[in-house]
Design a protein around this motif. Structure first.
Motif, mmCIF file in Angstrom:
data_model
loop_
_atom_site.group_PDB
_atom_site.id
_atom_site.type_symbol
_atom_site.label_atom_id
_atom_site.label_comp_id
_atom_site.label_asym_id
_atom_site.label_seq_id
_atom_site.Cartn_x
_atom_site.Cartn_y
_atom_site.Cartn_z
ATOM 1 N N ALA A 1 0.764 -1.122 0.009
ATOM 2 C CA ALA A 1 0.159 0.059 -0.010
ATOM 3 C C ALA A 1 0.828 1.047 0.008
ATOM 4 O O ALA A 1 0.718 2.292 -0.669
ATOM 5 N N VAL A 2 1.828 1.252 0.695
ATOM 6 C CA VAL A 2 2.880 2.442 0.896
ATOM 7 C C VAL A 2 3.442 2.620 -0.643
ATOM 8 O O VAL A 2 3.686 3.710 -0.887
ATOM 9 N N VAL A 3 3.606 1.501 -1.228
ATOM 10 C CA VAL A 3 4.203 1.767 -2.677
ATOM 11 C C VAL A 3 3.263 2.422 -3.519
ATOM 12 O O VAL A 3 3.746 3.176 -4.365
ATOM 13 N N SER A 4 1.848 1.973 -3.588
ATOM 14 C CA SER A 4 1.011 2.852 -4.493
ATOM 15 C C SER A 4 0.574 4.063 -3.746
ATOM 16 O O SER A 4 0.549 5.084 -4.904
ATOM 17 N N ILE A 5 1.023 4.679 -2.649
ATOM 18 C CA ILE A 5 1.185 5.933 -2.286
ATOM 19 C C ILE A 5 2.326 6.552 -2.943
ATOM 20 O O ILE A 5 2.274 7.960 -3.511
ATOM 21 N N VAL A 6 3.588 5.843 -2.972
ATOM 22 C CA VAL A 6 4.395 6.558 -3.874
ATOM 23 C C VAL A 6 4.311 6.875 -5.333
ATOM 24 O O VAL A 6 4.783 7.738 -5.900
ATOM 25 N N ILE A 7 3.446 5.508 -5.727
ATOM 26 C CA ILE A 7 3.297 5.749 -7.267
ATOM 27 C C ILE A 7 2.425 7.071 -7.414
ATOM 28 O O ILE A 7 2.268 7.806 -8.493
ATOM 29 N N SER A 8 1.304 7.443 -6.568
ATOM 30 C CA SER A 8 0.337 8.418 -6.793
ATOM 31 C C SER A 8 1.209 9.825 -6.848
ATOM 32 O O SER A 8 0.664 10.932 -7.397
ATOM 33 N N LEU A 9 2.455 9.923 -6.353
ATOM 34 C CA LEU A 9 3.156 11.242 -6.596
ATOM 35 C C LEU A 9 3.249 11.568 -8.177
ATOM 36 O O LEU A 9 3.359 12.899 -8.218
ATOM 37 N N GLY A 10 3.302 10.460 -9.063
ATOM 38 C CA GLY A 10 3.573 10.755 -10.370
ATOM 39 C C GLY A 10 2.364 10.533 -10.887
ATOM 40 O O GLY A 10 1.755 11.581 -12.172
ATOM 41 N N ASP A 11 1.112 9.786 -10.441
ATOM 42 C CA ASP A 11 0.026 9.872 -11.333
ATOM 43 C C ASP A 11 -0.876 9.041 -10.356
ATOM 44 O O ASP A 11 -0.945 7.930 -9.907
ATOM 45 N N ARG A 12 -2.005 9.815 -10.073
ATOM 46 C CA ARG A 12 -3.076 9.701 -9.088
ATOM 47 C C ARG A 12 -3.876 8.116 -9.487
ATOM 48 O O ARG A 12 -4.044 7.191 -8.619
ATOM 49 N N THR A 13 -4.145 8.013 -10.847
ATOM 50 C CA THR A 13 -5.002 7.030 -11.292
ATOM 51 C C THR A 13 -4.171 5.634 -11.081
ATOM 52 O O THR A 13 -4.608 4.646 -10.712
ATOM 53 N N ALA A 14 -2.852 5.817 -11.496
ATOM 54 C CA ALA A 14 -2.022 4.681 -11.548
ATOM 55 C C ALA A 14 -1.801 4.233 -10.015
ATOM 56 O O ALA A 14 -1.614 3.072 -9.637
ATOM 57 N N GLY A 15 -1.675 5.044 -9.084
ATOM 58 C CA GLY A 15 -1.559 4.927 -7.522
ATOM 59 C C GLY A 15 -2.739 4.025 -7.258
ATOM 60 O O GLY A 15 -2.703 2.864 -6.541
ATOM 61 N N MET A 16 -4.032 4.542 -7.707
ATOM 62 C CA MET A 16 -5.337 3.774 -7.445
ATOM 63 C C MET A 16 -5.330 2.232 -7.950
ATOM 64 O O MET A 16 -5.542 1.526 -7.168
ATOM 65 N N ALA A 17 -4.794 2.307 -9.078
ATOM 66 C CA ALA A 17 -4.761 0.963 -9.930
ATOM 67 C C ALA A 17 -3.967 0.104 -9.001
ATOM 68 O O ALA A 17 -4.062 -1.203 -8.909
ATOM 69 N N ALA A 18 -2.631 0.503 -8.410
ATOM 70 C CA ALA A 18 -1.535 0.079 -8.015
ATOM 71 C C ALA A 18 -2.266 -0.808 -6.523
ATOM 72 O O ALA A 18 -1.807 -1.608 -6.150
ATOM 73 N N LEU A 19 -3.169 0.175 -5.771
ATOM 74 C CA LEU A 19 -3.357 -0.262 -4.790
ATOM 75 C C LEU A 19 -4.554 -1.562 -4.878
ATOM 76 O O LEU A 19 -4.610 -2.293 -3.914
ATOM 77 N N GLU A 20 -5.379 -1.375 -5.996
ATOM 78 C CA GLU A 20 -6.211 -2.414 -6.240
ATOM 79 C C GLU A 20 -5.454 -3.717 -6.434
ATOM 80 O O GLU A 20 -5.818 -4.966 -5.941
#
Length: 308
Positions: free
Chosen positions: A59-78
């Motif tokens: 989940a922490v990784v998905s937050i880091v990804i959200s720094l660059g792209d919010r939608t990508a971070g959401m997909a990563a969290l799923e």
């Protein structure tokens, strides 16, 4: 076919084209990192985040990804939710915690230059500081929520199970690609249906009628509110033009900008948030996440507008 139906169809297709690349990127990266055990090793790489957020490393990784792209971070969290069995509370906490990080890029490259160009420095600093602090408060609430259900009891056993299924790079890439495409197809179908329904509500004029009926939407500032409804950047630009023309005084600018943001959030809930959340997380959890996030954001912005 009525014009507004055609416009809603075109808008839904446009949203799909804009969002699908980010969805795929987030899904693929998350699946690849999890299969390769990278999130579990991230405890060594990101010890402060993992410890203080009380969230699983994935989940922490998905937050880091959200720094660059919010939608990508959401997909990563799923993807992380499916792989390491995150609870609904952990997903909600991670989504809220990503609020401030996901806004940094927008602030740096859009909001700050626009505000400095249109308003005096004191007004720009006051609004930007208060607005970003509101986002930070949402992130802190997400972290506080995660503390109510910390990951420590889950992480160790999950990491041990994951160690048994670590794949070589080539197999991991192929597995992640296949799994991401399958998940993306399901998300795309949901997103198109939801986006089309939401854009029908917008394009038919029903949402505009509701907004114009609000007591604080005065006639002389209606163009400013209309611009802000569709785009926060457009609303700030319209407010800047009205300010320079003398239609808005110094003491009202910051409050007005917060109200514009709240109006835009109403539009965004139907046009983007609900379709995106439901497509990514499923109908039940997606609607819950979208509505919780919307209610919390509106409450904080409303309090800020009342105090400023």
């Amino acid at each position: 076919m009525p014009d507004y139906i055609l416009a809603a169809l075109q808008a839904a297709l446009y949203i799909l084209r804009k969002v699908l690349p980010s969805l795929f990127l987030g899904l693929f990266l998350a699946n690849l990192l999890i299969v390769r055990q990278t999130p579990f090793r991230a405890r060594r790489l990101l010890p402060v985040l993992a410890k203080n957020m009380k969230l699983p490393p994935a989940a922490v990784v998905s937050i880091v990804i959200s720094l660059g792209d919010r939608t990508a971070g959401m997909a990563a969290l799923e993807a992380a939710r499916a792989q390491v069995k995150l609870s609904d509370r952990q997903v909600l906490a991670a989504n809220l915690a990503a609020k401030a990080p996901s806004s940094i890029q927008f602030f740096l490259f859009s909001f700050i230059p626009l505000m400095i160009a249109l308003f005096p420095g004191t007004i720009a600093v006051q609004f930007l500081t208060a607005y970003f602090l509101a986002f930070c408060l949402i992130s802190l609430i997400g972290i506080a929520l995660a503390w109510l259900e910390p990951y420590w009891g889950i992480g160790a056993s999950t990491a041990g199970q994951a160690a048994e299924r670590v794949l070589p790079w080539r197999q991991a890439v192929w597995f992640s690609l296949r799994h991401s495409i399958k998940t993306l197809a399901n998300m795309a179908g949901w997103m198109f249906v939801m986006s089309f329904a939401a854009m029908l509500f917008v394009q038919s004029g029903l949402l505009s009628d509701v907004i114009q009926g609000l007591p604080f939407v005065t006639l002389n500032l209606l163009p400013v509110f209309a611009a802000g409804l569709l785009s926060m950047v457009g609303g700030v630009a319209a407010a800047g033009a009205a300010y320079q023309a003398g239609a808005i005084d110094d003491g009202s600018v910051v409050k007005l900008l917060f109200i514009i943001s709240m109006l835009h959030n109403v539009y965004d809930l139907f046009a983007a948030a609900l379709p995106r959340y439901i497509a990514i997380y499923g109908r039940k959890l997606g609607m819950k996440l979208a509505l919780y996030g919307f209610a919390l954001t509106q409450s904080i912005l409303g309090v800020a507008a009342a105090l400023l």
